[in-house]
Motif scaffolding. Structure first.
Motif, PDB file in Angstrom:
ATOM      1  N   GLY A  95       3.174   2.672 -11.289  1.00 35.80           N
ATOM      2  CA  GLY A  95       3.273   2.856 -12.731  1.00 35.80           C
ATOM      3  C   GLY A  95       1.976   2.510 -13.430  1.00 35.80           C
ATOM      4  N   TYR A  96       1.335   1.441 -12.977  1.00 37.76           N
ATOM      5  CA  TYR A  96       0.042   1.030 -13.533  1.00 37.76           C
ATOM      6  C   TYR A  96      -1.007   2.123 -13.360  1.00 37.76           C
ATOM      7  CZ  TYR A  96      -4.616  -0.985 -12.639  1.00 37.76           C
ATOM      8  OH  TYR A  96      -5.959  -1.212 -12.573  1.00 37.76           O
ATOM      9  N   MET A  97      -1.039   2.754 -12.176  1.00 38.62           N
ATOM     10  CA  MET A  97      -2.028   3.787 -11.905  1.00 38.62           C
ATOM     11  C   MET A  97      -1.765   5.036 -12.736  1.00 38.62           C
ATOM     12  SD  MET A  97      -2.617   3.457  -7.786  1.00 38.62           S
ATOM     13  CE  MET A  97      -3.835   4.762  -7.816  1.00 38.62           C
ATOM     14  N   LEU A  98      -0.506   5.413 -12.892  1.00 36.21           N
ATOM     15  CA  LEU A  98      -0.182   6.606 -13.668  1.00 36.21           C
ATOM     16  C   LEU A  98      -0.542   6.422 -15.144  1.00 36.21           C
ATOM     17  CD1 LEU A  98       3.238   7.632 -12.068  1.00 36.21           C
ATOM     18  CD2 LEU A  98       1.054   8.825 -11.874  1.00 36.21           C
ATOM     19  N   LEU A  99      -0.207   5.254 -15.698  1.00 36.99           N
ATOM     20  CA  LEU A  99      -0.571   4.998 -17.099  1.00 36.99           C
ATOM     21  C   LEU A  99      -2.084   4.918 -17.267  1.00 36.99           C
ATOM     22  CD1 LEU A  99       2.077   2.365 -18.308  1.00 36.99           C
ATOM     23  CD2 LEU A  99       2.043   4.840 -18.672  1.00 36.99           C
ATOM     24  N   GLY A 100      -2.741   4.272 -16.307  1.00 39.25           N
ATOM     25  CA  GLY A 100      -4.192   4.161 -16.380  1.00 39.25           C
ATOM     26  C   GLY A 100      -4.884   5.506 -16.312  1.00 39.25           C
ATOM     27  N   ALA A 101      -4.376   6.400 -15.455  1.00 38.09           N
ATOM     28  CA  ALA A 101      -4.970   7.735 -15.349  1.00 38.09           C
ATOM     29  C   ALA A 101      -4.859   8.487 -16.670  1.00 38.09           C
ATOM     30  CB  ALA A 101      -4.284   8.516 -14.236  1.00 38.09           C
TER      31      ALA A 101
ATOM     32  N   THR B 216       0.814  -1.211   0.000  1.00 35.70           N
ATOM     33  CA  THR B 216       0.000   0.000   0.000  1.00 35.70           C
ATOM     34  C   THR B 216       0.851   1.266   0.000  1.00 35.70           C
ATOM     35  OG1 THR B 216      -0.209  -0.155   2.424  1.00 35.70           O
ATOM     36  CG2 THR B 216      -2.034  -1.019   1.103  1.00 35.70           C
ATOM     37  N   THR B 217       2.166   1.114  -0.146  1.00 33.62           N
ATOM     38  CA  THR B 217       3.021   2.301  -0.317  1.00 33.62           C
ATOM     39  C   THR B 217       2.941   2.831  -1.747  1.00 33.62           C
ATOM     40  OG1 THR B 217       4.939   0.877  -0.800  1.00 33.62           O
ATOM     41  CG2 THR B 217       4.647   1.604   1.487  1.00 33.62           C
ATOM     42  N   THR B 218       2.025   2.309  -2.531  1.00 33.74           N
ATOM     43  CA  THR B 218       1.853   2.772  -3.917  1.00 33.74           C
ATOM     44  C   THR B 218       1.762   4.299  -4.033  1.00 33.74           C
ATOM     45  OG1 THR B 218       0.830   0.704  -4.645  1.00 33.74           O
ATOM     46  CG2 THR B 218       0.316   2.675  -5.919  1.00 33.74           C
ATOM     47  N   PRO B 219       1.004   5.001  -3.163  1.00 33.77           N
ATOM     48  CA  PRO B 219       0.951   6.466  -3.282  1.00 33.77           C
ATOM     49  C   PRO B 219       2.329   7.124  -3.159  1.00 33.77           C
ATOM     50  CG  PRO B 219      -0.810   5.697  -1.873  1.00 33.77           C
ATOM     51  CD  PRO B 219       0.088   4.528  -2.117  1.00 33.77           C
ATOM     52  N   LEU B 220       3.210   6.540  -2.342  1.00 38.85           N
ATOM     53  CA  LEU B 220       4.552   7.112  -2.181  1.00 38.85           C
ATOM     54  C   LEU B 220       5.347   6.969  -3.473  1.00 38.85           C
ATOM     55  CD1 LEU B 220       5.461   5.655   1.333  1.00 38.85           C
ATOM     56  CD2 LEU B 220       4.091   7.663   0.769  1.00 38.85           C
ATOM     57  N   TRP B 221       5.296   5.794  -4.073  1.00 34.19           N
ATOM     58  CA  TRP B 221       6.001   5.582  -5.339  1.00 34.19           C
ATOM     59  C   TRP B 221       5.410   6.470  -6.437  1.00 34.19           C
ATOM     60  CZ3 TRP B 221      10.312   3.473  -4.351  1.00 34.19           C
ATOM     61  CH2 TRP B 221      10.440   2.417  -3.453  1.00 34.19           C
ATOM     62  N   THR B 222       4.098   6.679  -6.383  1.00 32.26           N
ATOM     63  CA  THR B 222       3.463   7.545  -7.379  1.00 32.26           C
ATOM     64  C   THR B 222       4.015   8.963  -7.293  1.00 32.26           C
ATOM     65  OG1 THR B 222       1.423   6.237  -7.252  1.00 32.26           O
ATOM     66  CG2 THR B 222       1.258   8.438  -8.212  1.00 32.26           C
ATOM     67  N   ILE B 223       4.146   9.469  -6.057  1.00 34.56           N
ATOM     68  CA  ILE B 223       4.689  10.816  -5.856  1.00 34.56           C
ATOM     69  C   ILE B 223       6.122  10.901  -6.377  1.00 34.56           C
ATOM     70  CG2 ILE B 223       5.392  12.491  -4.114  1.00 34.56           C
ATOM     71  CD1 ILE B 223       2.408  12.412  -4.627  1.00 34.56           C
TER      72      ILE B 223
END
Length: 281
Positions: free
Chosen positions: A156-162, A94-101
């Protein structure tokens, strides 16, 4: 709020259910996505056939890339649940938001100060948690590393999906993404010699339950309620997956984390809450 509660419950059940299912983790990941495509595919072909036929080349490539990253996420996280505790694996993924930033910063987008404070707090919790697991067993530490890598792949999946969903509907995007994920996971399973079948009806039932709970109820409902509750409330509430999964694992599987793991989990959750609040500003 009721739908959000159901979503969190479905997502929280995911990790303990994967751990309890007597099938290889990679095979579970593959069949979970195949079943999701089997459920969503007919609806997408019926209602979004023209959109799927005319989707742009750039959007299609981005959706395929997102699906490949989602496959990497599953290929790392689901095996990590067999190597470390459910509480540790869930907290680290769940550290995904940190990697996204951090990824967004690499592309030149600056984050608010509160986001960086939350990032530092959460990573302090990661360091504490991995230190605890290192004292327990090197295998647990390796599982932690896989869960962290899974969180990075999910970012990375979330950024591409957005980016794709600016021009493509959620249904069309999801079908392309999940289909790609299933194909990539099939290649990984074949390359690693993973057993793909031969289990009892109970195991197949658990995989189907995982698909319904985690993807159809969990992720789909969270995408639904974000329209009314907003991304800040939704993303913060989904952090309850960590204590929820830990509680289910403790009651169902008898997995009780080390006493020193609790402060680490608190730090990670506190950091993620700060990130969510900072991202709202």
């Amino acid at each position: 709020m009721v739908l959000l509660a159901v979503s969190i419950a479905g997502i929280s059940l995911s990790a303990p259910l994967i751990t309890a299912t007597a099938a290889p983790a990679l095979a579970i990941a593959f069949w979970r996505n195949v079943m999701s495509v089997g459920v969503l595919g007919p609806y997408a072909l019926l209602r979004h056939r023209d959109e799927l036929r005319t989707i742009g080349r750039r959007a299609l490539l981005l959706a395929i890339g997102a699906g490949a990253l989602l496959a990497v996420h599953f290929a790392l996280w689901m095996p990590s649940l067999r190597m470390t505790s459910v509480a540790s694996a869930t907290a680290l993924v769940t550290t995904t938001p940190l990697w996204t930033i951090l990824l967004m910063r690499l592309f030149g987008r600056r984050a608010p100060r509160l986001v960086w404070i939350g990032t530092c707090v959460a990573f302090a919790g990661v360091l504490v948690l991995t230190g605890v697991d290192l004292t327990l067993a090197p295998r647990a530490l390796a599982g932690d590393a896989l869960a962290l890598g899974a969180g990075l792949a999910a970012a990375g999946y979330m950024l591409l999906g957005a980016e794709v969903r600016r021009t493509v509907s959620t249904t069309a995007y999801t079908v392309v993404c999940y289909t790609t994920t299933a194909v990539v996971l099939l290649v990984i399973c074949l390359a690693t010699g993973t057993t793909m079948s031969g289990w009892s009806a109970g195991v197949w039932g658990q995989i189907a339950l995982l698909m319904v709970a985690a993807q159809l109820l969990g992720h789909s409902l969270s995408n639904r309620v974000v329209r009314t509750l907003g991304p800040s409330v939704t993303s913060t509430a989904i952090l309850l997956e960590t204590p929820g999964a830990a509680l289910i694992a403790a009651v169902w599987l008898g997995q009780l984390p080390s006493v020193w793991a609790y402060p680490a989990l608190v730090l990670i959750l506190a950091g993620l809450v700060l990130v969510a609040r900072g991202g709202r500003r």
